[in-house]
Design a protein around this motif. Structure first.
Motif, PDB file in Angstrom:
ATOM      1  N   ASN A 170       0.835  -1.195   0.000  1.00 33.62           N
ATOM      2  CA  ASN A 170       0.000   0.000   0.000  1.00 33.62           C
ATOM      3  C   ASN A 170       0.876   1.254   0.000  1.00 33.62           C
ATOM      4  OD1 ASN A 170      -2.013   1.900   0.321  1.00 33.62           O
ATOM      5  ND2 ASN A 170      -2.969   0.905   2.081  1.00 33.62           N
ATOM      6  N   VAL A 171       0.599   2.169  -0.931  1.00 33.62           N
ATOM      7  CA  VAL A 171       1.398   3.386  -1.002  1.00 33.62           C
ATOM      8  C   VAL A 171       1.075   4.340   0.147  1.00 33.62           C
ATOM      9  CG1 VAL A 171       1.794   3.283  -3.483  1.00 33.62           C
ATOM     10  CG2 VAL A 171      -0.267   4.419  -2.602  1.00 33.62           C
ATOM     11  N   LEU A 172      -0.080   4.130   0.807  1.00 34.16           N
ATOM     12  CA  LEU A 172      -0.449   4.956   1.960  1.00 34.16           C
ATOM     13  C   LEU A 172      -0.956   4.035   3.063  1.00 34.16           C
ATOM     14  CD1 LEU A 172      -0.659   8.120   2.599  1.00 34.16           C
ATOM     15  CD2 LEU A 172      -3.117   7.762   2.375  1.00 34.16           C
ATOM     16  N   PRO A 173      -0.047   3.306   3.738  1.00 38.25           N
ATOM     17  CA  PRO A 173      -0.491   2.350   4.760  1.00 38.25           C
ATOM     18  C   PRO A 173      -1.183   3.023   5.944  1.00 38.25           C
ATOM     19  CG  PRO A 173       1.892   2.618   4.808  1.00 38.25           C
ATOM     20  CD  PRO A 173       1.415   3.310   3.579  1.00 38.25           C
ATOM     21  N   GLU A 174      -0.759   4.243   6.274  1.00 34.92           N
ATOM     22  CA  GLU A 174      -1.414   5.051   7.302  1.00 34.92           C
ATOM     23  C   GLU A 174      -1.539   6.468   6.768  1.00 34.92           C
ATOM     24  OE1 GLU A 174       0.202   4.709  11.237  1.00 34.92           O
ATOM     25  OE2 GLU A 174       0.829   2.625  10.919  1.00 34.92           O
ATOM     26  N   VAL A 175      -2.406   7.242   7.390  1.00 39.68           N
ATOM     27  CA  VAL A 175      -2.705   8.576   6.864  1.00 39.68           C
ATOM     28  C   VAL A 175      -1.457   9.444   6.757  1.00 39.68           C
ATOM     29  CG1 VAL A 175      -3.958  10.727   7.323  1.00 39.68           C
ATOM     30  CG2 VAL A 175      -5.095   8.536   7.641  1.00 39.68           C
ATOM     31  N   ASP A 176      -0.515   9.280   7.664  1.00 39.30           N
ATOM     32  CA  ASP A 176       0.670  10.136   7.669  1.00 39.30           C
ATOM     33  C   ASP A 176       1.923   9.410   7.198  1.00 39.30           C
ATOM     34  OD1 ASP A 176       0.834   8.439   9.796  1.00 39.30           O
ATOM     35  OD2 ASP A 176       1.470   9.951  11.256  1.00 39.30           O
ATOM     36  N   GLN A 177       1.742   8.306   6.439  1.00 41.31           N
ATOM     37  CA  GLN A 177       2.893   7.555   5.932  1.00 41.31           C
ATOM     38  C   GLN A 177       2.752   7.324   4.429  1.00 41.31           C
ATOM     39  OE1 GLN A 177       3.594   3.897   8.003  1.00 41.31           O
ATOM     40  NE2 GLN A 177       3.804   4.854  10.007  1.00 41.31           N
TER      41      GLN A 177
END
Length: 502
Positions: free
Chosen positions: A184-191
């Motif tokens: 996932n290119v965005l595993p968490e909102v700030d990553q």
């Protein structure tokens, strides 16, 4: 002597360079029209013939060969995500960092019309993202359904919420699609995590796109994988900035690559706020960043540049870079329309040469402004605070200009101040006091190719052939940029010490 052959299959020209790796010198360069639509070997053979004349080397003299390509439009991708400012932006960054050109971006749920629009595009990869890990699953499922209903033939890269990736892959494969999975290119909102997706993009480029673009022969000829030309440029920028195991780098860098169809901007700079007290908002930036401006090419998009910045701005820049030209004889709208219709036109008069530089300056100013971050004061509950969005490039030490206009234009060094900090646009976090260089021998792509196996030599070659320029003496009148004598402190207090005066 240990000679290496470096090839760049460009959209217009096939460029070839011969380098003596042992002596760390360029032995010769040449170019010929790219013949990707008929047989890539025709243009390559002509370029090699001219290179043999220039260098005295035949094919049997080379110890190794490397190649990159942006022919047939380069690596064209469509990005699909959830929230445009989050997953879609993360997907775009992954694509651009892998050397792709994003020709379409779609957020939220695809409509049937949008799915049909994507099907009609001649893209090489569709990147399907959406949802953080453990977050929204419905949108990426919906978009996968829409893609499954189309006749899209290119590979689909799924790099969204990992909880539904396998399910989505099965659905797409059942509809006859070729599917690849990445983290996932965005595993968490700030990553933002783009490395896995970029690795898979390169795999797809080698497996599918090289053959699809008629470059299969070229890959066999060089005996190794071809990489996208922007990736070679990114490799070179990273090497020049950070150095190699045995050779120190030159420090942070911004590369301004001006072409007829696009402007690419690459930067390598540590991610940091303007001040410790500055509040940073938006997705985290990457140390190595690339942006592509498909509406700013100085031939195909000449009309767009004129409409975007205005004829008056172009004329102001023309007076800036060429004060001796009779500007009353130039009509920007007429000439940009001519350039857009005649994309291979080369300037023939001093006025045309000057206008080309002014047009490139205008486009470069916009391109670097889009690439750099901004800092401005915003009002919150406790009062005013400094808010930064995007990448802080104030401390970038080096700016390099590459592209045909920097090699063949008259006084191309006058374009470079467009990349630097400008008191007229103080919110834009562009380099304050950089050193300026021109790549007048097309060495940067060659450095990027050689860096894969010979980073020390490649870096020393870059240092040897990048030509430093003093834009303070090259620009006849004020460029509005901060030269090496100025400081951010002077700017913050409204001073003009070290700035070129009108």
């Amino acid at each position: 002597m240990e000679a290496y052959l470096l090839i760049d299959f460009g959209s217009t020209y096939t460029k070839v360079t011969a380098i003596d790796l042992e002596g760390e010198v360029v032995l010769g360069t040449a170019q010929a029209s790219t013949t990707i639509e008929t047989d890539v070997r025709v243009g390559l053979d002509e370029a090699l013939r001219l290179l043999q004349v220039a260098s005295g080397l035949s094919l049997g003299d080379y110890a190794g060969k490397y190649a990159c390509s942006s022919a047939a439009g380069g690596l064209k991708m469509v990005s699909i995500g959830l929230v445009p400012s989050l997953t879609l932006e993360a997907a775009r960054r992954a694509a651009l960092g892998a050397g792709a050109k994003v020709i379409g971006s779609y957020g939220y749920e695809l409509s049937s019309a949008q799915a049909a629009e994507i099907e009609a595009m001649t893209c090489d990869i569709v990147m399907l993202a959406g949802g953080t890990n453990g977050g929204n699953k419905d949108v990426i499922r919906h978009n996968a359904d829409k893609l499954a209903q189309t006749g899209i033939a290119c590979p689909i890269l799924v790099c969204g919420n990992t909880a539904v990736q396998d399910e989505i892959a099965r659905k797409l494969e059942a509809s006859g699609k070729k599917v690849y999975l990445a983290d996932n290119v965005l595993p968490e909102v700030d990553q933002v995590r783009v490395e896995s997706a970029q690795s898979v993009i390169r795999e797809i480029f080698v497996k599918h796109i090289t053959k699809a673009k008629g470059l299969e022969y070229a890959a066999k000829f060089i005996g190794r994988d071809i990489i996208p030309t922007p990736k070679a440029s990114l490799n070179a920028a990273s090497l020049i900035a950070e150095g190699s195991k045995h050779e120190p780098g030159m420090g942070s860098i911004l590369v301004l690559e001006i072409g007829g169809a696009t402007i690419n901007v690459h930067s390598v700079e540590e991610v940091k706020p303007v001040t410790p007290q500055t509040i940073v908002r938006g997705l985290p930036e990457n140390k190595v960043k690339r942006t592509v401006e498909g509406d700013l090419g100085i031939r195909w998009n000449a009309n767009t540049i004129c409409e975007l910045v205005g004829a008056e701005t172009i004329m102001d820049n023309l007076r800036k870079v060429a004060p001796d030209i009779d500007v009353d004889s130039v009509d920007p709208a007429t000439f940009t329309s001519f350039l857009a219709r005649n994309t291979s036109h080369k300037p023939e008069t001093p006025a045309e040469w000057a206008f080309d530089i002014a047009l490139a300056y205008s486009a470069a100013d916009v391109a670097v402004r889009r690439h750099a971050g901004t800092a401005r004061k915003e009002t919150v509950a406790i009062g005013e605070v400094d808010v930064q969005r995007g990448k802080n490039l104030l401390d970038v030490r080096n700016v390099i200009g590459i592209g045909g206009i920097f090699r063949y234009g008259q006084h191309p060094e006058r374009i470079l101040p467009a990349a630097a900090y400008d008191l007229k646009n103080p919110e834009s976090l562009r380099p304050v006091h950089p050193n300026f260089y021109l790549d007048t021998t097309y060495v940067l792509y060659a450095v990027g190719l050689l860096s894969q196996d010979h980073p020390d030599q490649a870096l020393r070659i870059a240092k040897k052939y990048l030509r430093p320029v003093d834009v303070a003496t090259a620009l006849p009148v004020s460029g509005g940029y901060a030269n090496r004598g100025s400081s951010l402190g002077e700017m913050e207090h409204g001073g003009c010490g070290g700035l070129m005066a009108h």
